[in-house]
Design a protein around this motif. Sequence first.
Motif, PDB file in Angstrom:
ATOM      1  N   SER A 124     -33.674 -27.458  27.349  1.00 52.70           N
ATOM      2  CA  SER A 124     -33.642 -26.433  26.299  1.00 52.70           C
ATOM      3  C   SER A 124     -34.479 -25.201  26.648  1.00 52.70           C
ATOM      4  O   SER A 124     -34.490 -24.236  25.890  1.00 52.70           O
ATOM      5  N   ALA A 125     -35.149 -25.211  27.780  1.00 48.38           N
ATOM      6  CA  ALA A 125     -35.963 -24.061  28.189  1.00 48.38           C
ATOM      7  C   ALA A 125     -35.068 -22.898  28.596  1.00 48.38           C
ATOM      8  O   ALA A 125     -33.887 -23.066  28.915  1.00 48.38           O
ATOM      9  N   SER A 126     -35.647 -21.714  28.607  1.00 49.08           N
ATOM     10  CA  SER A 126     -34.918 -20.528  29.059  1.00 49.08           C
ATOM     11  C   SER A 126     -35.905 -19.528  29.649  1.00 49.08           C
ATOM     12  O   SER A 126     -37.105 -19.587  29.385  1.00 49.08           O
ATOM     13  N   PHE A 127     -35.370 -18.624  30.450  1.00 47.97           N
ATOM     14  CA  PHE A 127     -36.166 -17.614  31.145  1.00 47.97           C
ATOM     15  C   PHE A 127     -35.599 -16.241  30.807  1.00 47.97           C
ATOM     16  O   PHE A 127     -34.390 -16.014  30.944  1.00 47.97           O
ATOM     17  N   ILE A 128     -36.475 -15.336  30.380  1.00 46.22           N
ATOM     18  CA  ILE A 128     -36.019 -13.999  29.976  1.00 46.22           C
ATOM     19  C   ILE A 128     -36.950 -12.939  30.558  1.00 46.22           C
ATOM     20  O   ILE A 128     -38.172 -12.961  30.299  1.00 46.22           O
ATOM     21  N   GLN A 129     -36.397 -12.029  31.330  1.00 49.93           N
ATOM     22  CA  GLN A 129     -37.138 -10.856  31.784  1.00 49.93           C
ATOM     23  C   GLN A 129     -36.993  -9.801  30.687  1.00 49.93           C
ATOM     24  O   GLN A 129     -36.136  -8.917  30.756  1.00 49.93           O
ATOM     25  N   ALA A 130     -37.814  -9.904  29.667  1.00 51.47           N
ATOM     26  CA  ALA A 130     -37.615  -9.139  28.430  1.00 51.47           C
ATOM     27  C   ALA A 130     -38.134  -7.703  28.491  1.00 51.47           C
ATOM     28  O   ALA A 130     -38.009  -6.962  27.509  1.00 51.47           O
ATOM     29  N   PHE A 131     -38.677  -7.297  29.606  1.00 50.23           N
ATOM     30  CA  PHE A 131     -39.366  -6.008  29.692  1.00 50.23           C
ATOM     31  C   PHE A 131     -38.462  -4.824  29.375  1.00 50.23           C
ATOM     32  O   PHE A 131     -38.865  -3.878  28.690  1.00 50.23           O
ATOM     33  N   SER A 132     -37.223  -4.846  29.886  1.00 45.82           N
ATOM     34  CA  SER A 132     -36.340  -3.690  29.705  1.00 45.82           C
ATOM     35  C   SER A 132     -36.017  -3.443  28.241  1.00 45.82           C
ATOM     36  O   SER A 132     -35.674  -2.323  27.860  1.00 45.82           O
ATOM     37  N   ARG A 133     -36.126  -4.458  27.421  1.00 42.89           N
ATOM     38  CA  ARG A 133     -35.793  -4.326  26.010  1.00 42.89           C
ATOM     39  C   ARG A 133     -36.832  -3.516  25.234  1.00 42.89           C
ATOM     40  O   ARG A 133     -36.564  -3.086  24.113  1.00 42.89           O
ATOM     41  N   ILE A 134     -37.996  -3.332  25.832  1.00 37.83           N
ATOM     42  CA  ILE A 134     -39.030  -2.519  25.173  1.00 37.83           C
ATOM     43  C   ILE A 134     -39.485  -1.363  26.065  1.00 37.83           C
ATOM     44  O   ILE A 134     -40.547  -0.788  25.862  1.00 37.83           O
ATOM     45  N   GLY A 135     -38.685  -1.038  27.064  1.00 37.25           N
ATOM     46  CA  GLY A 135     -38.961   0.137  27.877  1.00 37.25           C
ATOM     47  C   GLY A 135     -39.993  -0.049  28.960  1.00 37.25           C
ATOM     48  O   GLY A 135     -40.525   0.938  29.478  1.00 37.25           O
ATOM     49  N   SER A 156     -32.017  -7.893  40.116  1.00 37.75           N
ATOM     50  CA  SER A 156     -31.856  -6.569  39.540  1.00 37.75           C
ATOM     51  C   SER A 156     -31.105  -6.642  38.213  1.00 37.75           C
ATOM     52  O   SER A 156     -31.516  -6.048  37.202  1.00 37.75           O
ATOM     53  N   ALA A 157     -30.011  -7.398  38.190  1.00 39.05           N
ATOM     54  CA  ALA A 157     -29.209  -7.500  36.974  1.00 39.05           C
ATOM     55  C   ALA A 157     -29.973  -8.217  35.861  1.00 39.05           C
ATOM     56  O   ALA A 157     -29.977  -7.774  34.703  1.00 39.05           O
ATOM     57  N   ILE A 158     -30.630  -9.305  36.209  1.00 38.56           N
ATOM     58  CA  ILE A 158     -31.365 -10.081  35.200  1.00 38.56           C
ATOM     59  C   ILE A 158     -32.490  -9.253  34.602  1.00 38.56           C
ATOM     60  O   ILE A 158     -32.750  -9.303  33.392  1.00 38.56           O
ATOM     61  N   MET A 159     -33.170  -8.467  35.429  1.00 38.43           N
ATOM     62  CA  MET A 159     -34.290  -7.668  34.949  1.00 38.43           C
ATOM     63  C   MET A 159     -33.820  -6.462  34.142  1.00 38.43           C
ATOM     64  O   MET A 159     -34.418  -6.121  33.117  1.00 38.43           O
ATOM     65  N   MET A 160     -32.761  -5.832  34.559  1.00 38.59           N
ATOM     66  CA  MET A 160     -32.295  -4.636  33.851  1.00 38.59           C
ATOM     67  C   MET A 160     -31.563  -4.986  32.562  1.00 38.59           C
ATOM     68  O   MET A 160     -31.717  -4.302  31.547  1.00 38.59           O
ATOM     69  N   LEU A 161     -30.769  -6.058  32.584  1.00 43.76           N
ATOM     70  CA  LEU A 161     -29.985  -6.442  31.411  1.00 43.76           C
ATOM     71  C   LEU A 161     -30.763  -7.320  30.438  1.00 43.76           C
ATOM     72  O   LEU A 161     -30.378  -7.449  29.278  1.00 43.76           O
ATOM     73  N   GLY A 162     -31.846  -7.920  30.919  1.00 46.66           N
ATOM     74  CA  GLY A 162     -32.624  -8.786  30.048  1.00 46.66           C
ATOM     75  C   GLY A 162     -31.885 -10.048  29.656  1.00 46.66           C
ATOM     76  O   GLY A 162     -32.051 -10.560  28.544  1.00 46.66           O
ATOM     77  N   ASP A 163     -31.068 -10.570  30.566  1.00 46.31           N
ATOM     78  CA  ASP A 163     -30.296 -11.771  30.280  1.00 46.31           C
ATOM     79  C   ASP A 163     -31.194 -12.965  29.981  1.00 46.31           C
ATOM     80  O   ASP A 163     -32.253 -13.130  30.591  1.00 46.31           O
ATOM     81  N   LYS A 164     -30.727 -13.807  29.076  1.00 42.98           N
ATOM     82  CA  LYS A 164     -31.386 -15.087  28.808  1.00 42.98           C
ATOM     83  C   LYS A 164     -30.781 -16.122  29.737  1.00 42.98           C
ATOM     84  O   LYS A 164     -29.589 -16.403  29.682  1.00 42.98           O
ATOM     85  N   ILE A 165     -31.609 -16.689  30.612  1.00 41.88           N
ATOM     86  CA  ILE A 165     -31.137 -17.622  31.625  1.00 41.88           C
ATOM     87  C   ILE A 165     -31.506 -19.043  31.213  1.00 41.88           C
ATOM     88  O   ILE A 165     -32.685 -19.364  31.029  1.00 41.88           O
ATOM     89  N   SER A 166     -30.512 -19.891  31.064  1.00 38.80           N
ATOM     90  CA  SER A 166     -30.776 -21.279  30.690  1.00 38.80           C
ATOM     91  C   SER A 166     -31.408 -22.026  31.856  1.00 38.80           C
ATOM     92  O   SER A 166     -31.332 -21.590  33.017  1.00 38.80           O
ATOM     93  N   ALA A 167     -32.005 -23.167  31.545  1.00 39.76           N
ATOM     94  CA  ALA A 167     -32.619 -23.984  32.597  1.00 39.76           C
ATOM     95  C   ALA A 167     -31.574 -24.434  33.607  1.00 39.76           C
ATOM     96  O   ALA A 167     -31.825 -24.434  34.826  1.00 39.76           O
ATOM     97  N   GLU A 168     -30.397 -24.804  33.117  1.00 36.99           N
ATOM     98  CA  GLU A 168     -29.332 -25.255  34.014  1.00 36.99           C
ATOM     99  C   GLU A 168     -28.909 -24.139  34.958  1.00 36.99           C
ATOM    100  O   GLU A 168     -28.734 -24.356  36.166  1.00 36.99           O
TER     101      GLU A 168
END
Length: 257
Positions: A124-135, A156-168
């Motif tokens: 149920s864990a997830s990883f989010i590069q949430a920085f881009s969402r707040i500038g 690059s895509a994960i950091m810019m888009l702020g995707d939520k990445i599941s553990a799987e």
Amino acid sequence: MNVVDFRIEQAVGYITLNRPDKLNSFNRHMALEMQDALKACETDLVRCVLITGTGKAFSAGQDLAEAVDPNGPGMKRILSEHYNPIILAIQDLKKPVVAAVNGVAAGAGANIALCCDIVVASRSASFIQAFSRIGLIPDSGGTYFLPRLIGHQKASAIMMLGDKISAEEAERMGMIYKYFEDEGFMNEANKIANMLASMPTAGLAYTKKALQWSLTNSLSEQLLNEDTLQQRAAATEDFNEGVLSFLEKRVPVFKGK
């Protein structure tokens, strides 16, 4: 009140982030306590370190209320005094560090996990590069570790888009070592930590150093460094024990020396 719990059991140093009501988001108090806990792990009594969180999250990253507080430490001090020392301490520890990601790991929380030597997660864990969402840009070593783990394009895509990445998905793309079902997750993480704590500590530390050097060395430089580190490993008591146990057909008893 401690917001980072620390204990030593069976040569494993357990560091548990403990602000569950704030999803273990970091403020100055917690960052400094984590630095103290990592410092305490330098003792020979600790042969492996396991970092995890209390409650539903591993860490949601920076406590934004502190980040915008005019009386707070400010972004410059947050990086230079809070997160950067944590990342460097984890990398400099002469023993393996396991991140047991029990829930969401966002922002700096994700990157603290990713800088560890072995990362495991609950389903149920997830990883989010949430920085881009707040500038902001990814910090806490995120722009260093993530592209090396999964490649430039994915990072690059994960950091810019702020995707939520599941553990799987994180396991599939090589971001983490492995994920386990929620039920029994900490048991599995503890098994890994306990196994590492029973192994030749110096040899693992030299492996950790060799991997770090490999990120910037040429092949020739890396071969020379492997030679140097191998000679150091061969001079340890644990190497002698490993050879003897193999010849005597018995289970080795390593002492971390």
